[in-house]
Write an enzyme that holds these catalytic residues in place. Structure first.
Site, PDB file in Angstrom:
ATOM      1  N   GLY A  72       0.705  -1.033   0.134  1.00 19.60           N
ATOM      2  CA  GLY A  72      -0.107  -0.012  -0.043  1.00 19.60           C
ATOM      3  C   GLY A  72       0.811   1.171  -0.175  1.00 19.60           C
ATOM      4  CB  THR A  73       3.985   1.996   1.820  1.00 21.25           C
ATOM      5  OG1 THR A  73       3.631   1.761   3.168  1.00 21.25           O
ATOM      6  CG2 THR A  73       4.938   3.109   1.865  1.00 21.25           C
ATOM      7  CG  ASN A 152      -4.305   4.158   9.284  1.00 16.93           C
ATOM      8  OD1 ASN A 152      -4.516   5.403   8.791  1.00 16.93           O
ATOM      9  ND2 ASN A 152      -3.199   4.152  10.219  1.00 16.93           N
ATOM     10  CB  THR A 238      10.390 -10.372 -12.605  1.00 15.84           C
ATOM     11  OG1 THR A 238      11.325 -10.184 -13.432  1.00 15.84           O
ATOM     12  CG2 THR A 238       9.456 -11.908 -12.821  1.00 15.84           C
ATOM     13  CB  CYS A 326       2.880   2.676  11.404  1.00 18.30           C
ATOM     14  SG  CYS A 326       2.297   1.848  10.033  1.00 18.30           S
TER      15      CYS A 326
HETATM   16  C1  LIG Z   1      -4.759   3.767   5.471  1.00 21.85           C
HETATM   17  C2  LIG Z   1      -3.342   3.113   5.417  1.00 21.85           C
HETATM   18  N1  LIG Z   1      -2.664   3.229   4.154  1.00 21.85           N
HETATM   19  C3  LIG Z   1      -1.603   2.519   3.978  1.00 21.85           C
HETATM   20  C4  LIG Z   1      -0.732   1.688   4.632  1.00 21.85           C
HETATM   21  C5  LIG Z   1       0.233   1.100   4.031  1.00 21.85           C
HETATM   22  O1  LIG Z   1       0.198  -0.401   3.607  1.00 21.85           O
HETATM   23  P1  LIG Z   1       1.437  -1.312   3.597  1.00 21.85           P
HETATM   24  O2  LIG Z   1       1.489  -1.722   4.810  1.00 21.85           O
HETATM   25  O3  LIG Z   1       0.942  -2.403   2.464  1.00 21.85           O
HETATM   26  O4  LIG Z   1       2.533  -0.555   2.950  1.00 21.85           O
HETATM   27  C6  LIG Z   1      -1.668   1.244   5.634  1.00 21.85           C
HETATM   28  C7  LIG Z   1      -1.059   0.159   6.584  1.00 21.85           C
HETATM   29  O5  LIG Z   1      -1.491   0.075   7.886  1.00 21.85           O
HETATM   30  C8  LIG Z   1      -2.963   1.723   6.136  1.00 21.85           C
HETATM   31  O6  LIG Z   1      -3.547   1.326   7.047  1.00 21.85           O
END
Ligand SMILES: Cc1ncc(COP(=O)(O)O)c(C=O)c1O
Length: 390
Positions: A72-73, A152, A238, A326
């Site tokens: 997601g990041t 989150n 890949t 986090c």
């Molecule tokens: C709202 C939100 N965005 C982005 C992320 C980041 O995702 P990833 O852990 O896959 O990098 C998170 C992870 O907790 C999230 O809750």
């Protein structure tokens, strides 16, 4: 008693069906999708099917609007940096909110340091922004608006369709971080006028280290990784075929059972909130009472630092989080709670419980009982509590 896992927003386990779908692509069908021969074609075909499946689940018009990333990041970084860089001719203005995940917040900060102009919208007491606020922030040089779909930490859901209407009418691109929303809320990029959308598989019973960025055809965006021609030359490297298969399978499963899961977890969530509020004095619910993710309970126990609660709960076999995963381990108050106007002392007592497939009412009862006990015990030794309640 088995340990009680109430941190599904941090990550989930991988479902058996998902693991089974992935397995053949590690050994039996390990071919590189870029290869022309049969095993490569087999992998490419599986990749195409996964892309189609994901497109269907999020309401995308075309499968080629789905780009697989490493998390997601990465999706969030790519959306912001890629769009801002590719549209410099239009302007350098980005609009976002004060309650974004660090993946957005820090990327916006990086862009600002590099000459872009960032407007950070404040939120209300529940952590929500309005479409009106977005509309008022738009300028002639605004390129992109990025608003988290569902927060989150507190689970508050933003009015994404309303914001999408405003941005589309103004001809401004709209990205939403749907990492927490995926698997819990129905996603429909076309109906909501969303141009870019991020998700991550490990939040909905898929594997870790695989994400997706939806990029509507026609959106101008810089390529993220330079190298090979994968992902239509926009994201080289890949493809992680087994995990992509896993992401698609997990999303399809979650989408198929969304209503059922949602109603069960909403009942459990509201029960837990009621129980906590009734049984523990000086407790505050953080986030919107209704417009919140079906699995999120975020409460502040006044006069108690979350770290102390987390340790006690851990000893009692309960796993949850203080603020976002986090941010846990750091003593700073959550930027989300502070943006909602919650005083730092109250923010420091915030605990996040997020439920999932295995959560039962018995587990909730056990957790609430432990909370009652720890609140009494820790308040007895809290000088602040003793001073104010002597
Ligand atoms: C709202 C939100 N965005 C982005 C992320 C980041 O995702 P990833 O852990 O896959 O990098 C998170 C992870 O907790 C999230 O809750």
């Amino acid at each position: 008693m088995d340990r009680i896992y109430l941190d599904y927003a941090a990550t989930t386990y991988v479902k058996d069906e998902v693991l089974e779908a992935m397995k053949p692509y590690y050994k039996e069908h390990f071919g590189n999708p870029s290869s022309m021969y049969e095993s490569g074609r087999y992998a490419k075909n599986a990749l195409d099917q996964a892309r189609g499946e994901v497109a269907k689940c999020i309401g995308a018009k075309y499968a080629n609007e789905i780009y697989f990333t490493a998390c997601g990041t990465e999706s969030d970084n790519w959306a912001l940096k890629g769009v801002m860089e590719a549209n410099k001719a239009k302007g350098k203005h980005l609009v976002t909110t004060a309650v974004e995940h660090h993946a957005i917040m820090d990327t916006a900060g990086y862009l600002e340091k590099n000459g872009y102009d960032v407007t950070v919208l404040p939120v209300d007491e529940y952590g929500m922004v309005t479409a009106r606020q977005v509309k008022d922030a738009l300028r002639d040089d605004t390129v992109l608006v990025s608003v988290v779909y569902a927060n989150n930490e507190v689970g508050t859901i933003n009015p994404i369709a309303e914001i999408g209407k405003v941005t589309r009418e103004a001809g401004v691109l709209f990205h939403t971080d749907a990492v927490q929303a995926a698997g819990h809320l129905p996603l429909d990029v076309q109906a909501d006028n969303v141009d870019l959308l991020s998700i991550s598989a490990h939040k909905f019973y898929g594997p870790k280290g695989i994400g997706m960025l939806y990029i509507r055809n026609g959106v101008k965006i810089e390529r993220f990784m330079h190298g090979g021609a994968q992902e239509r030359k926009r994201r080289a490297g890949t493809e992680n075929v087994p995990e992509i298969i896993g992401l698609a399978k997990a999303l399809a499963l979650a989408t198929g059972t969304l209503e059922e899961t949602n109603s069960r977890l909403t009942g459990l969530r509201d029960y837990m909130i009621r129980e906590i509020m009734e049984k523990i004095p000086y407790t505050k619910l953080n986030g919107h009472p209704e417009k919140r993710l079906c699995n999120n309970v975020n409460i502040s126990l006044e006069f108690i630092e979350a770290e102390a609660s987390l340790l006690s709960l851990d000893l009692a076999g309960i796993e949850c989080s203080s603020g976002s995963a986090c941010a846990s381990g750091s003593l700073e108050s959550s930027h989300v709670l502070l943006a909602m106007g919650i005083p730092p002392e109250t923010a420091k007592g915030a605990l996040r419980f997020t439920m999932g497939e295995t959560t039962t009412r018995q587990q909730v009862d056990y957790t609430v009982n432990e909370l009652v006990r720890l609140a009494e015990r820790l308040r007895k030794i809290s000088p602040l509590f003793q001073q104010t309640h002597a």
